[in-house]
Scaffold this active site. Sequence first.
Site, short mmCIF file in Angstrom:
data_model
loop_
_atom_site.label_atom_id
_atom_site.label_comp_id
_atom_site.label_asym_id
_atom_site.label_seq_id
_atom_site.Cartn_x
_atom_site.Cartn_y
_atom_site.Cartn_z
N ASP A 14 0.85 -1.18 0.00
CA ASP A 14 0.00 0.00 0.00
C ASP A 14 0.89 1.23 0.00
OD1 ASP A 14 -2.76 0.81 0.21
OD2 ASP A 14 -2.24 1.65 2.15
N ASP A 129 -3.16 2.63 -6.04
CA ASP A 129 -2.09 2.72 -5.03
C ASP A 129 -1.88 1.45 -4.22
OD1 ASP A 129 -4.38 2.81 -3.51
OD2 ASP A 129 -3.64 4.35 -2.16
N GLU A 130 -2.47 0.34 -4.63
CA GLU A 130 -2.19 -0.88 -3.88
C GLU A 130 -2.23 -2.13 -4.74
OE1 GLU A 130 -5.73 -2.33 -1.28
OE2 GLU A 130 -5.59 -0.18 -0.98
#
Length: 397
Positions: A14, A129-130
């Site tokens: 993350d 974003d992950e």
Amino acid sequence: MPSPPRHRWIAHLDMDAFYASVELLRYPELEGQPVVIGGGRRHQPVQRADGTREFARLATYAGRGVITTATYAARDYGVHSGMGLMKAAALAPQAVLLPVDHDEYKRYSRRFKAAVAEVAPLIEDRGIDEIYIDLTDLPGAQDSVAHDPHGGVRALALEIKNNVRRATGLSCSIGLTPNKLLSKIASELDKPDGLTLLTAADLPRQIWPLPVRRINGIGPKAGAKLKALGIGTIGELAGRDVAGLVEQFGRSYGRWLHDAAHGLDDRPVVTVSEPVSMSRETTFDRDLHARRDRAELTRVFTELAEQVASDLQRQGYSGRTIGIKLRFEDFKTVTRDLTLDAPTDDAGSIRRAAGQCLKRVDLTRRIRLLGVRAGTLVRSRGLPTAPARTAADGELF
DNA sequence: TCTGGGGTCCTAGGACCC
DNA sequence: TCTGGGGTCCTAGGACCC
């Protein structure tokens, strides 16, 4: 020869305060300050004659936007993503407000995913974003290192973090456990710039004290219902028998809750995926009236249909189900959809089908949001690159 | 100062077919 | 004529996630 049993190692990675951190690379003078990202285009920083920049402050915001990301300094004021910007302004009026620059975050997203892929190619995309990463079969993953039974896989995770930092200048947090469920929880435990490695044996001490809402899949509704049943922590959930949970939550969700609380999850890391739907929607600055604001509603409706069509065309898909979404002034939401005889990516056809759907909605309340959607997608064009694309590749090239 | 935009998945009822 | 299942598609809503 059967292969020896191996320990499954799944990482959840993350990026830390991703949008805000990308903005800080651009505006390093904001380092350490409370900064929130969100809202429309109206609050671009202004370059002064002396070269310094002037930033908008949260206090000056007027509108219906929400926070997309806040720096850790801003979070200290109690603001967080999803919070209305007007409400956040009351808590942190002096915080800097920056507009969302999706294209820039997308570029950094591709970079960090490419950096991870250099070390570990089995990547499942979970948004900008992950990601999840399967480390199980990487060289060294099953090795133990002096004084650390999981030193091999820990070294791999550190290598991934270093690669991401080298490629982007950004930090990330990694959870590393036998499955996706636990890794997702673990990546939150040591933010920012963390690395948390857990095995099944760590469950009672590290996971069970946490609130049930930390489990990915327990949202506001299930969380409130569990609380009403006297279940606040994951450990308390683990203490209930399956039968009772099934009675309260149904067969499927009840069993899943029980498994989750015991750290059980055998979902694979999925590297290839096809989109199911594409949609565009917009919330108006003020609630619109179907009759009085007919011209504006019509214009926006057509624009949304055109945007969906252009998204479909650009990505090479057609949709057979066309749908609309309306949210009224009281925040109640309705959807209508219509399945066509043949898939389409044509703006006019989408607009017409959406218009048919609109006829089935009662328009007495004022309208807050309008959306157009295409579902039941089929590829209308060959793949952009000849070999089978993975989800990760889709981001990379 | 209420609550963005883009998604996925699940459930459930009715139609329709065998 | 009545009484069944099972399977799939369509539609609407809702929970949840990033």
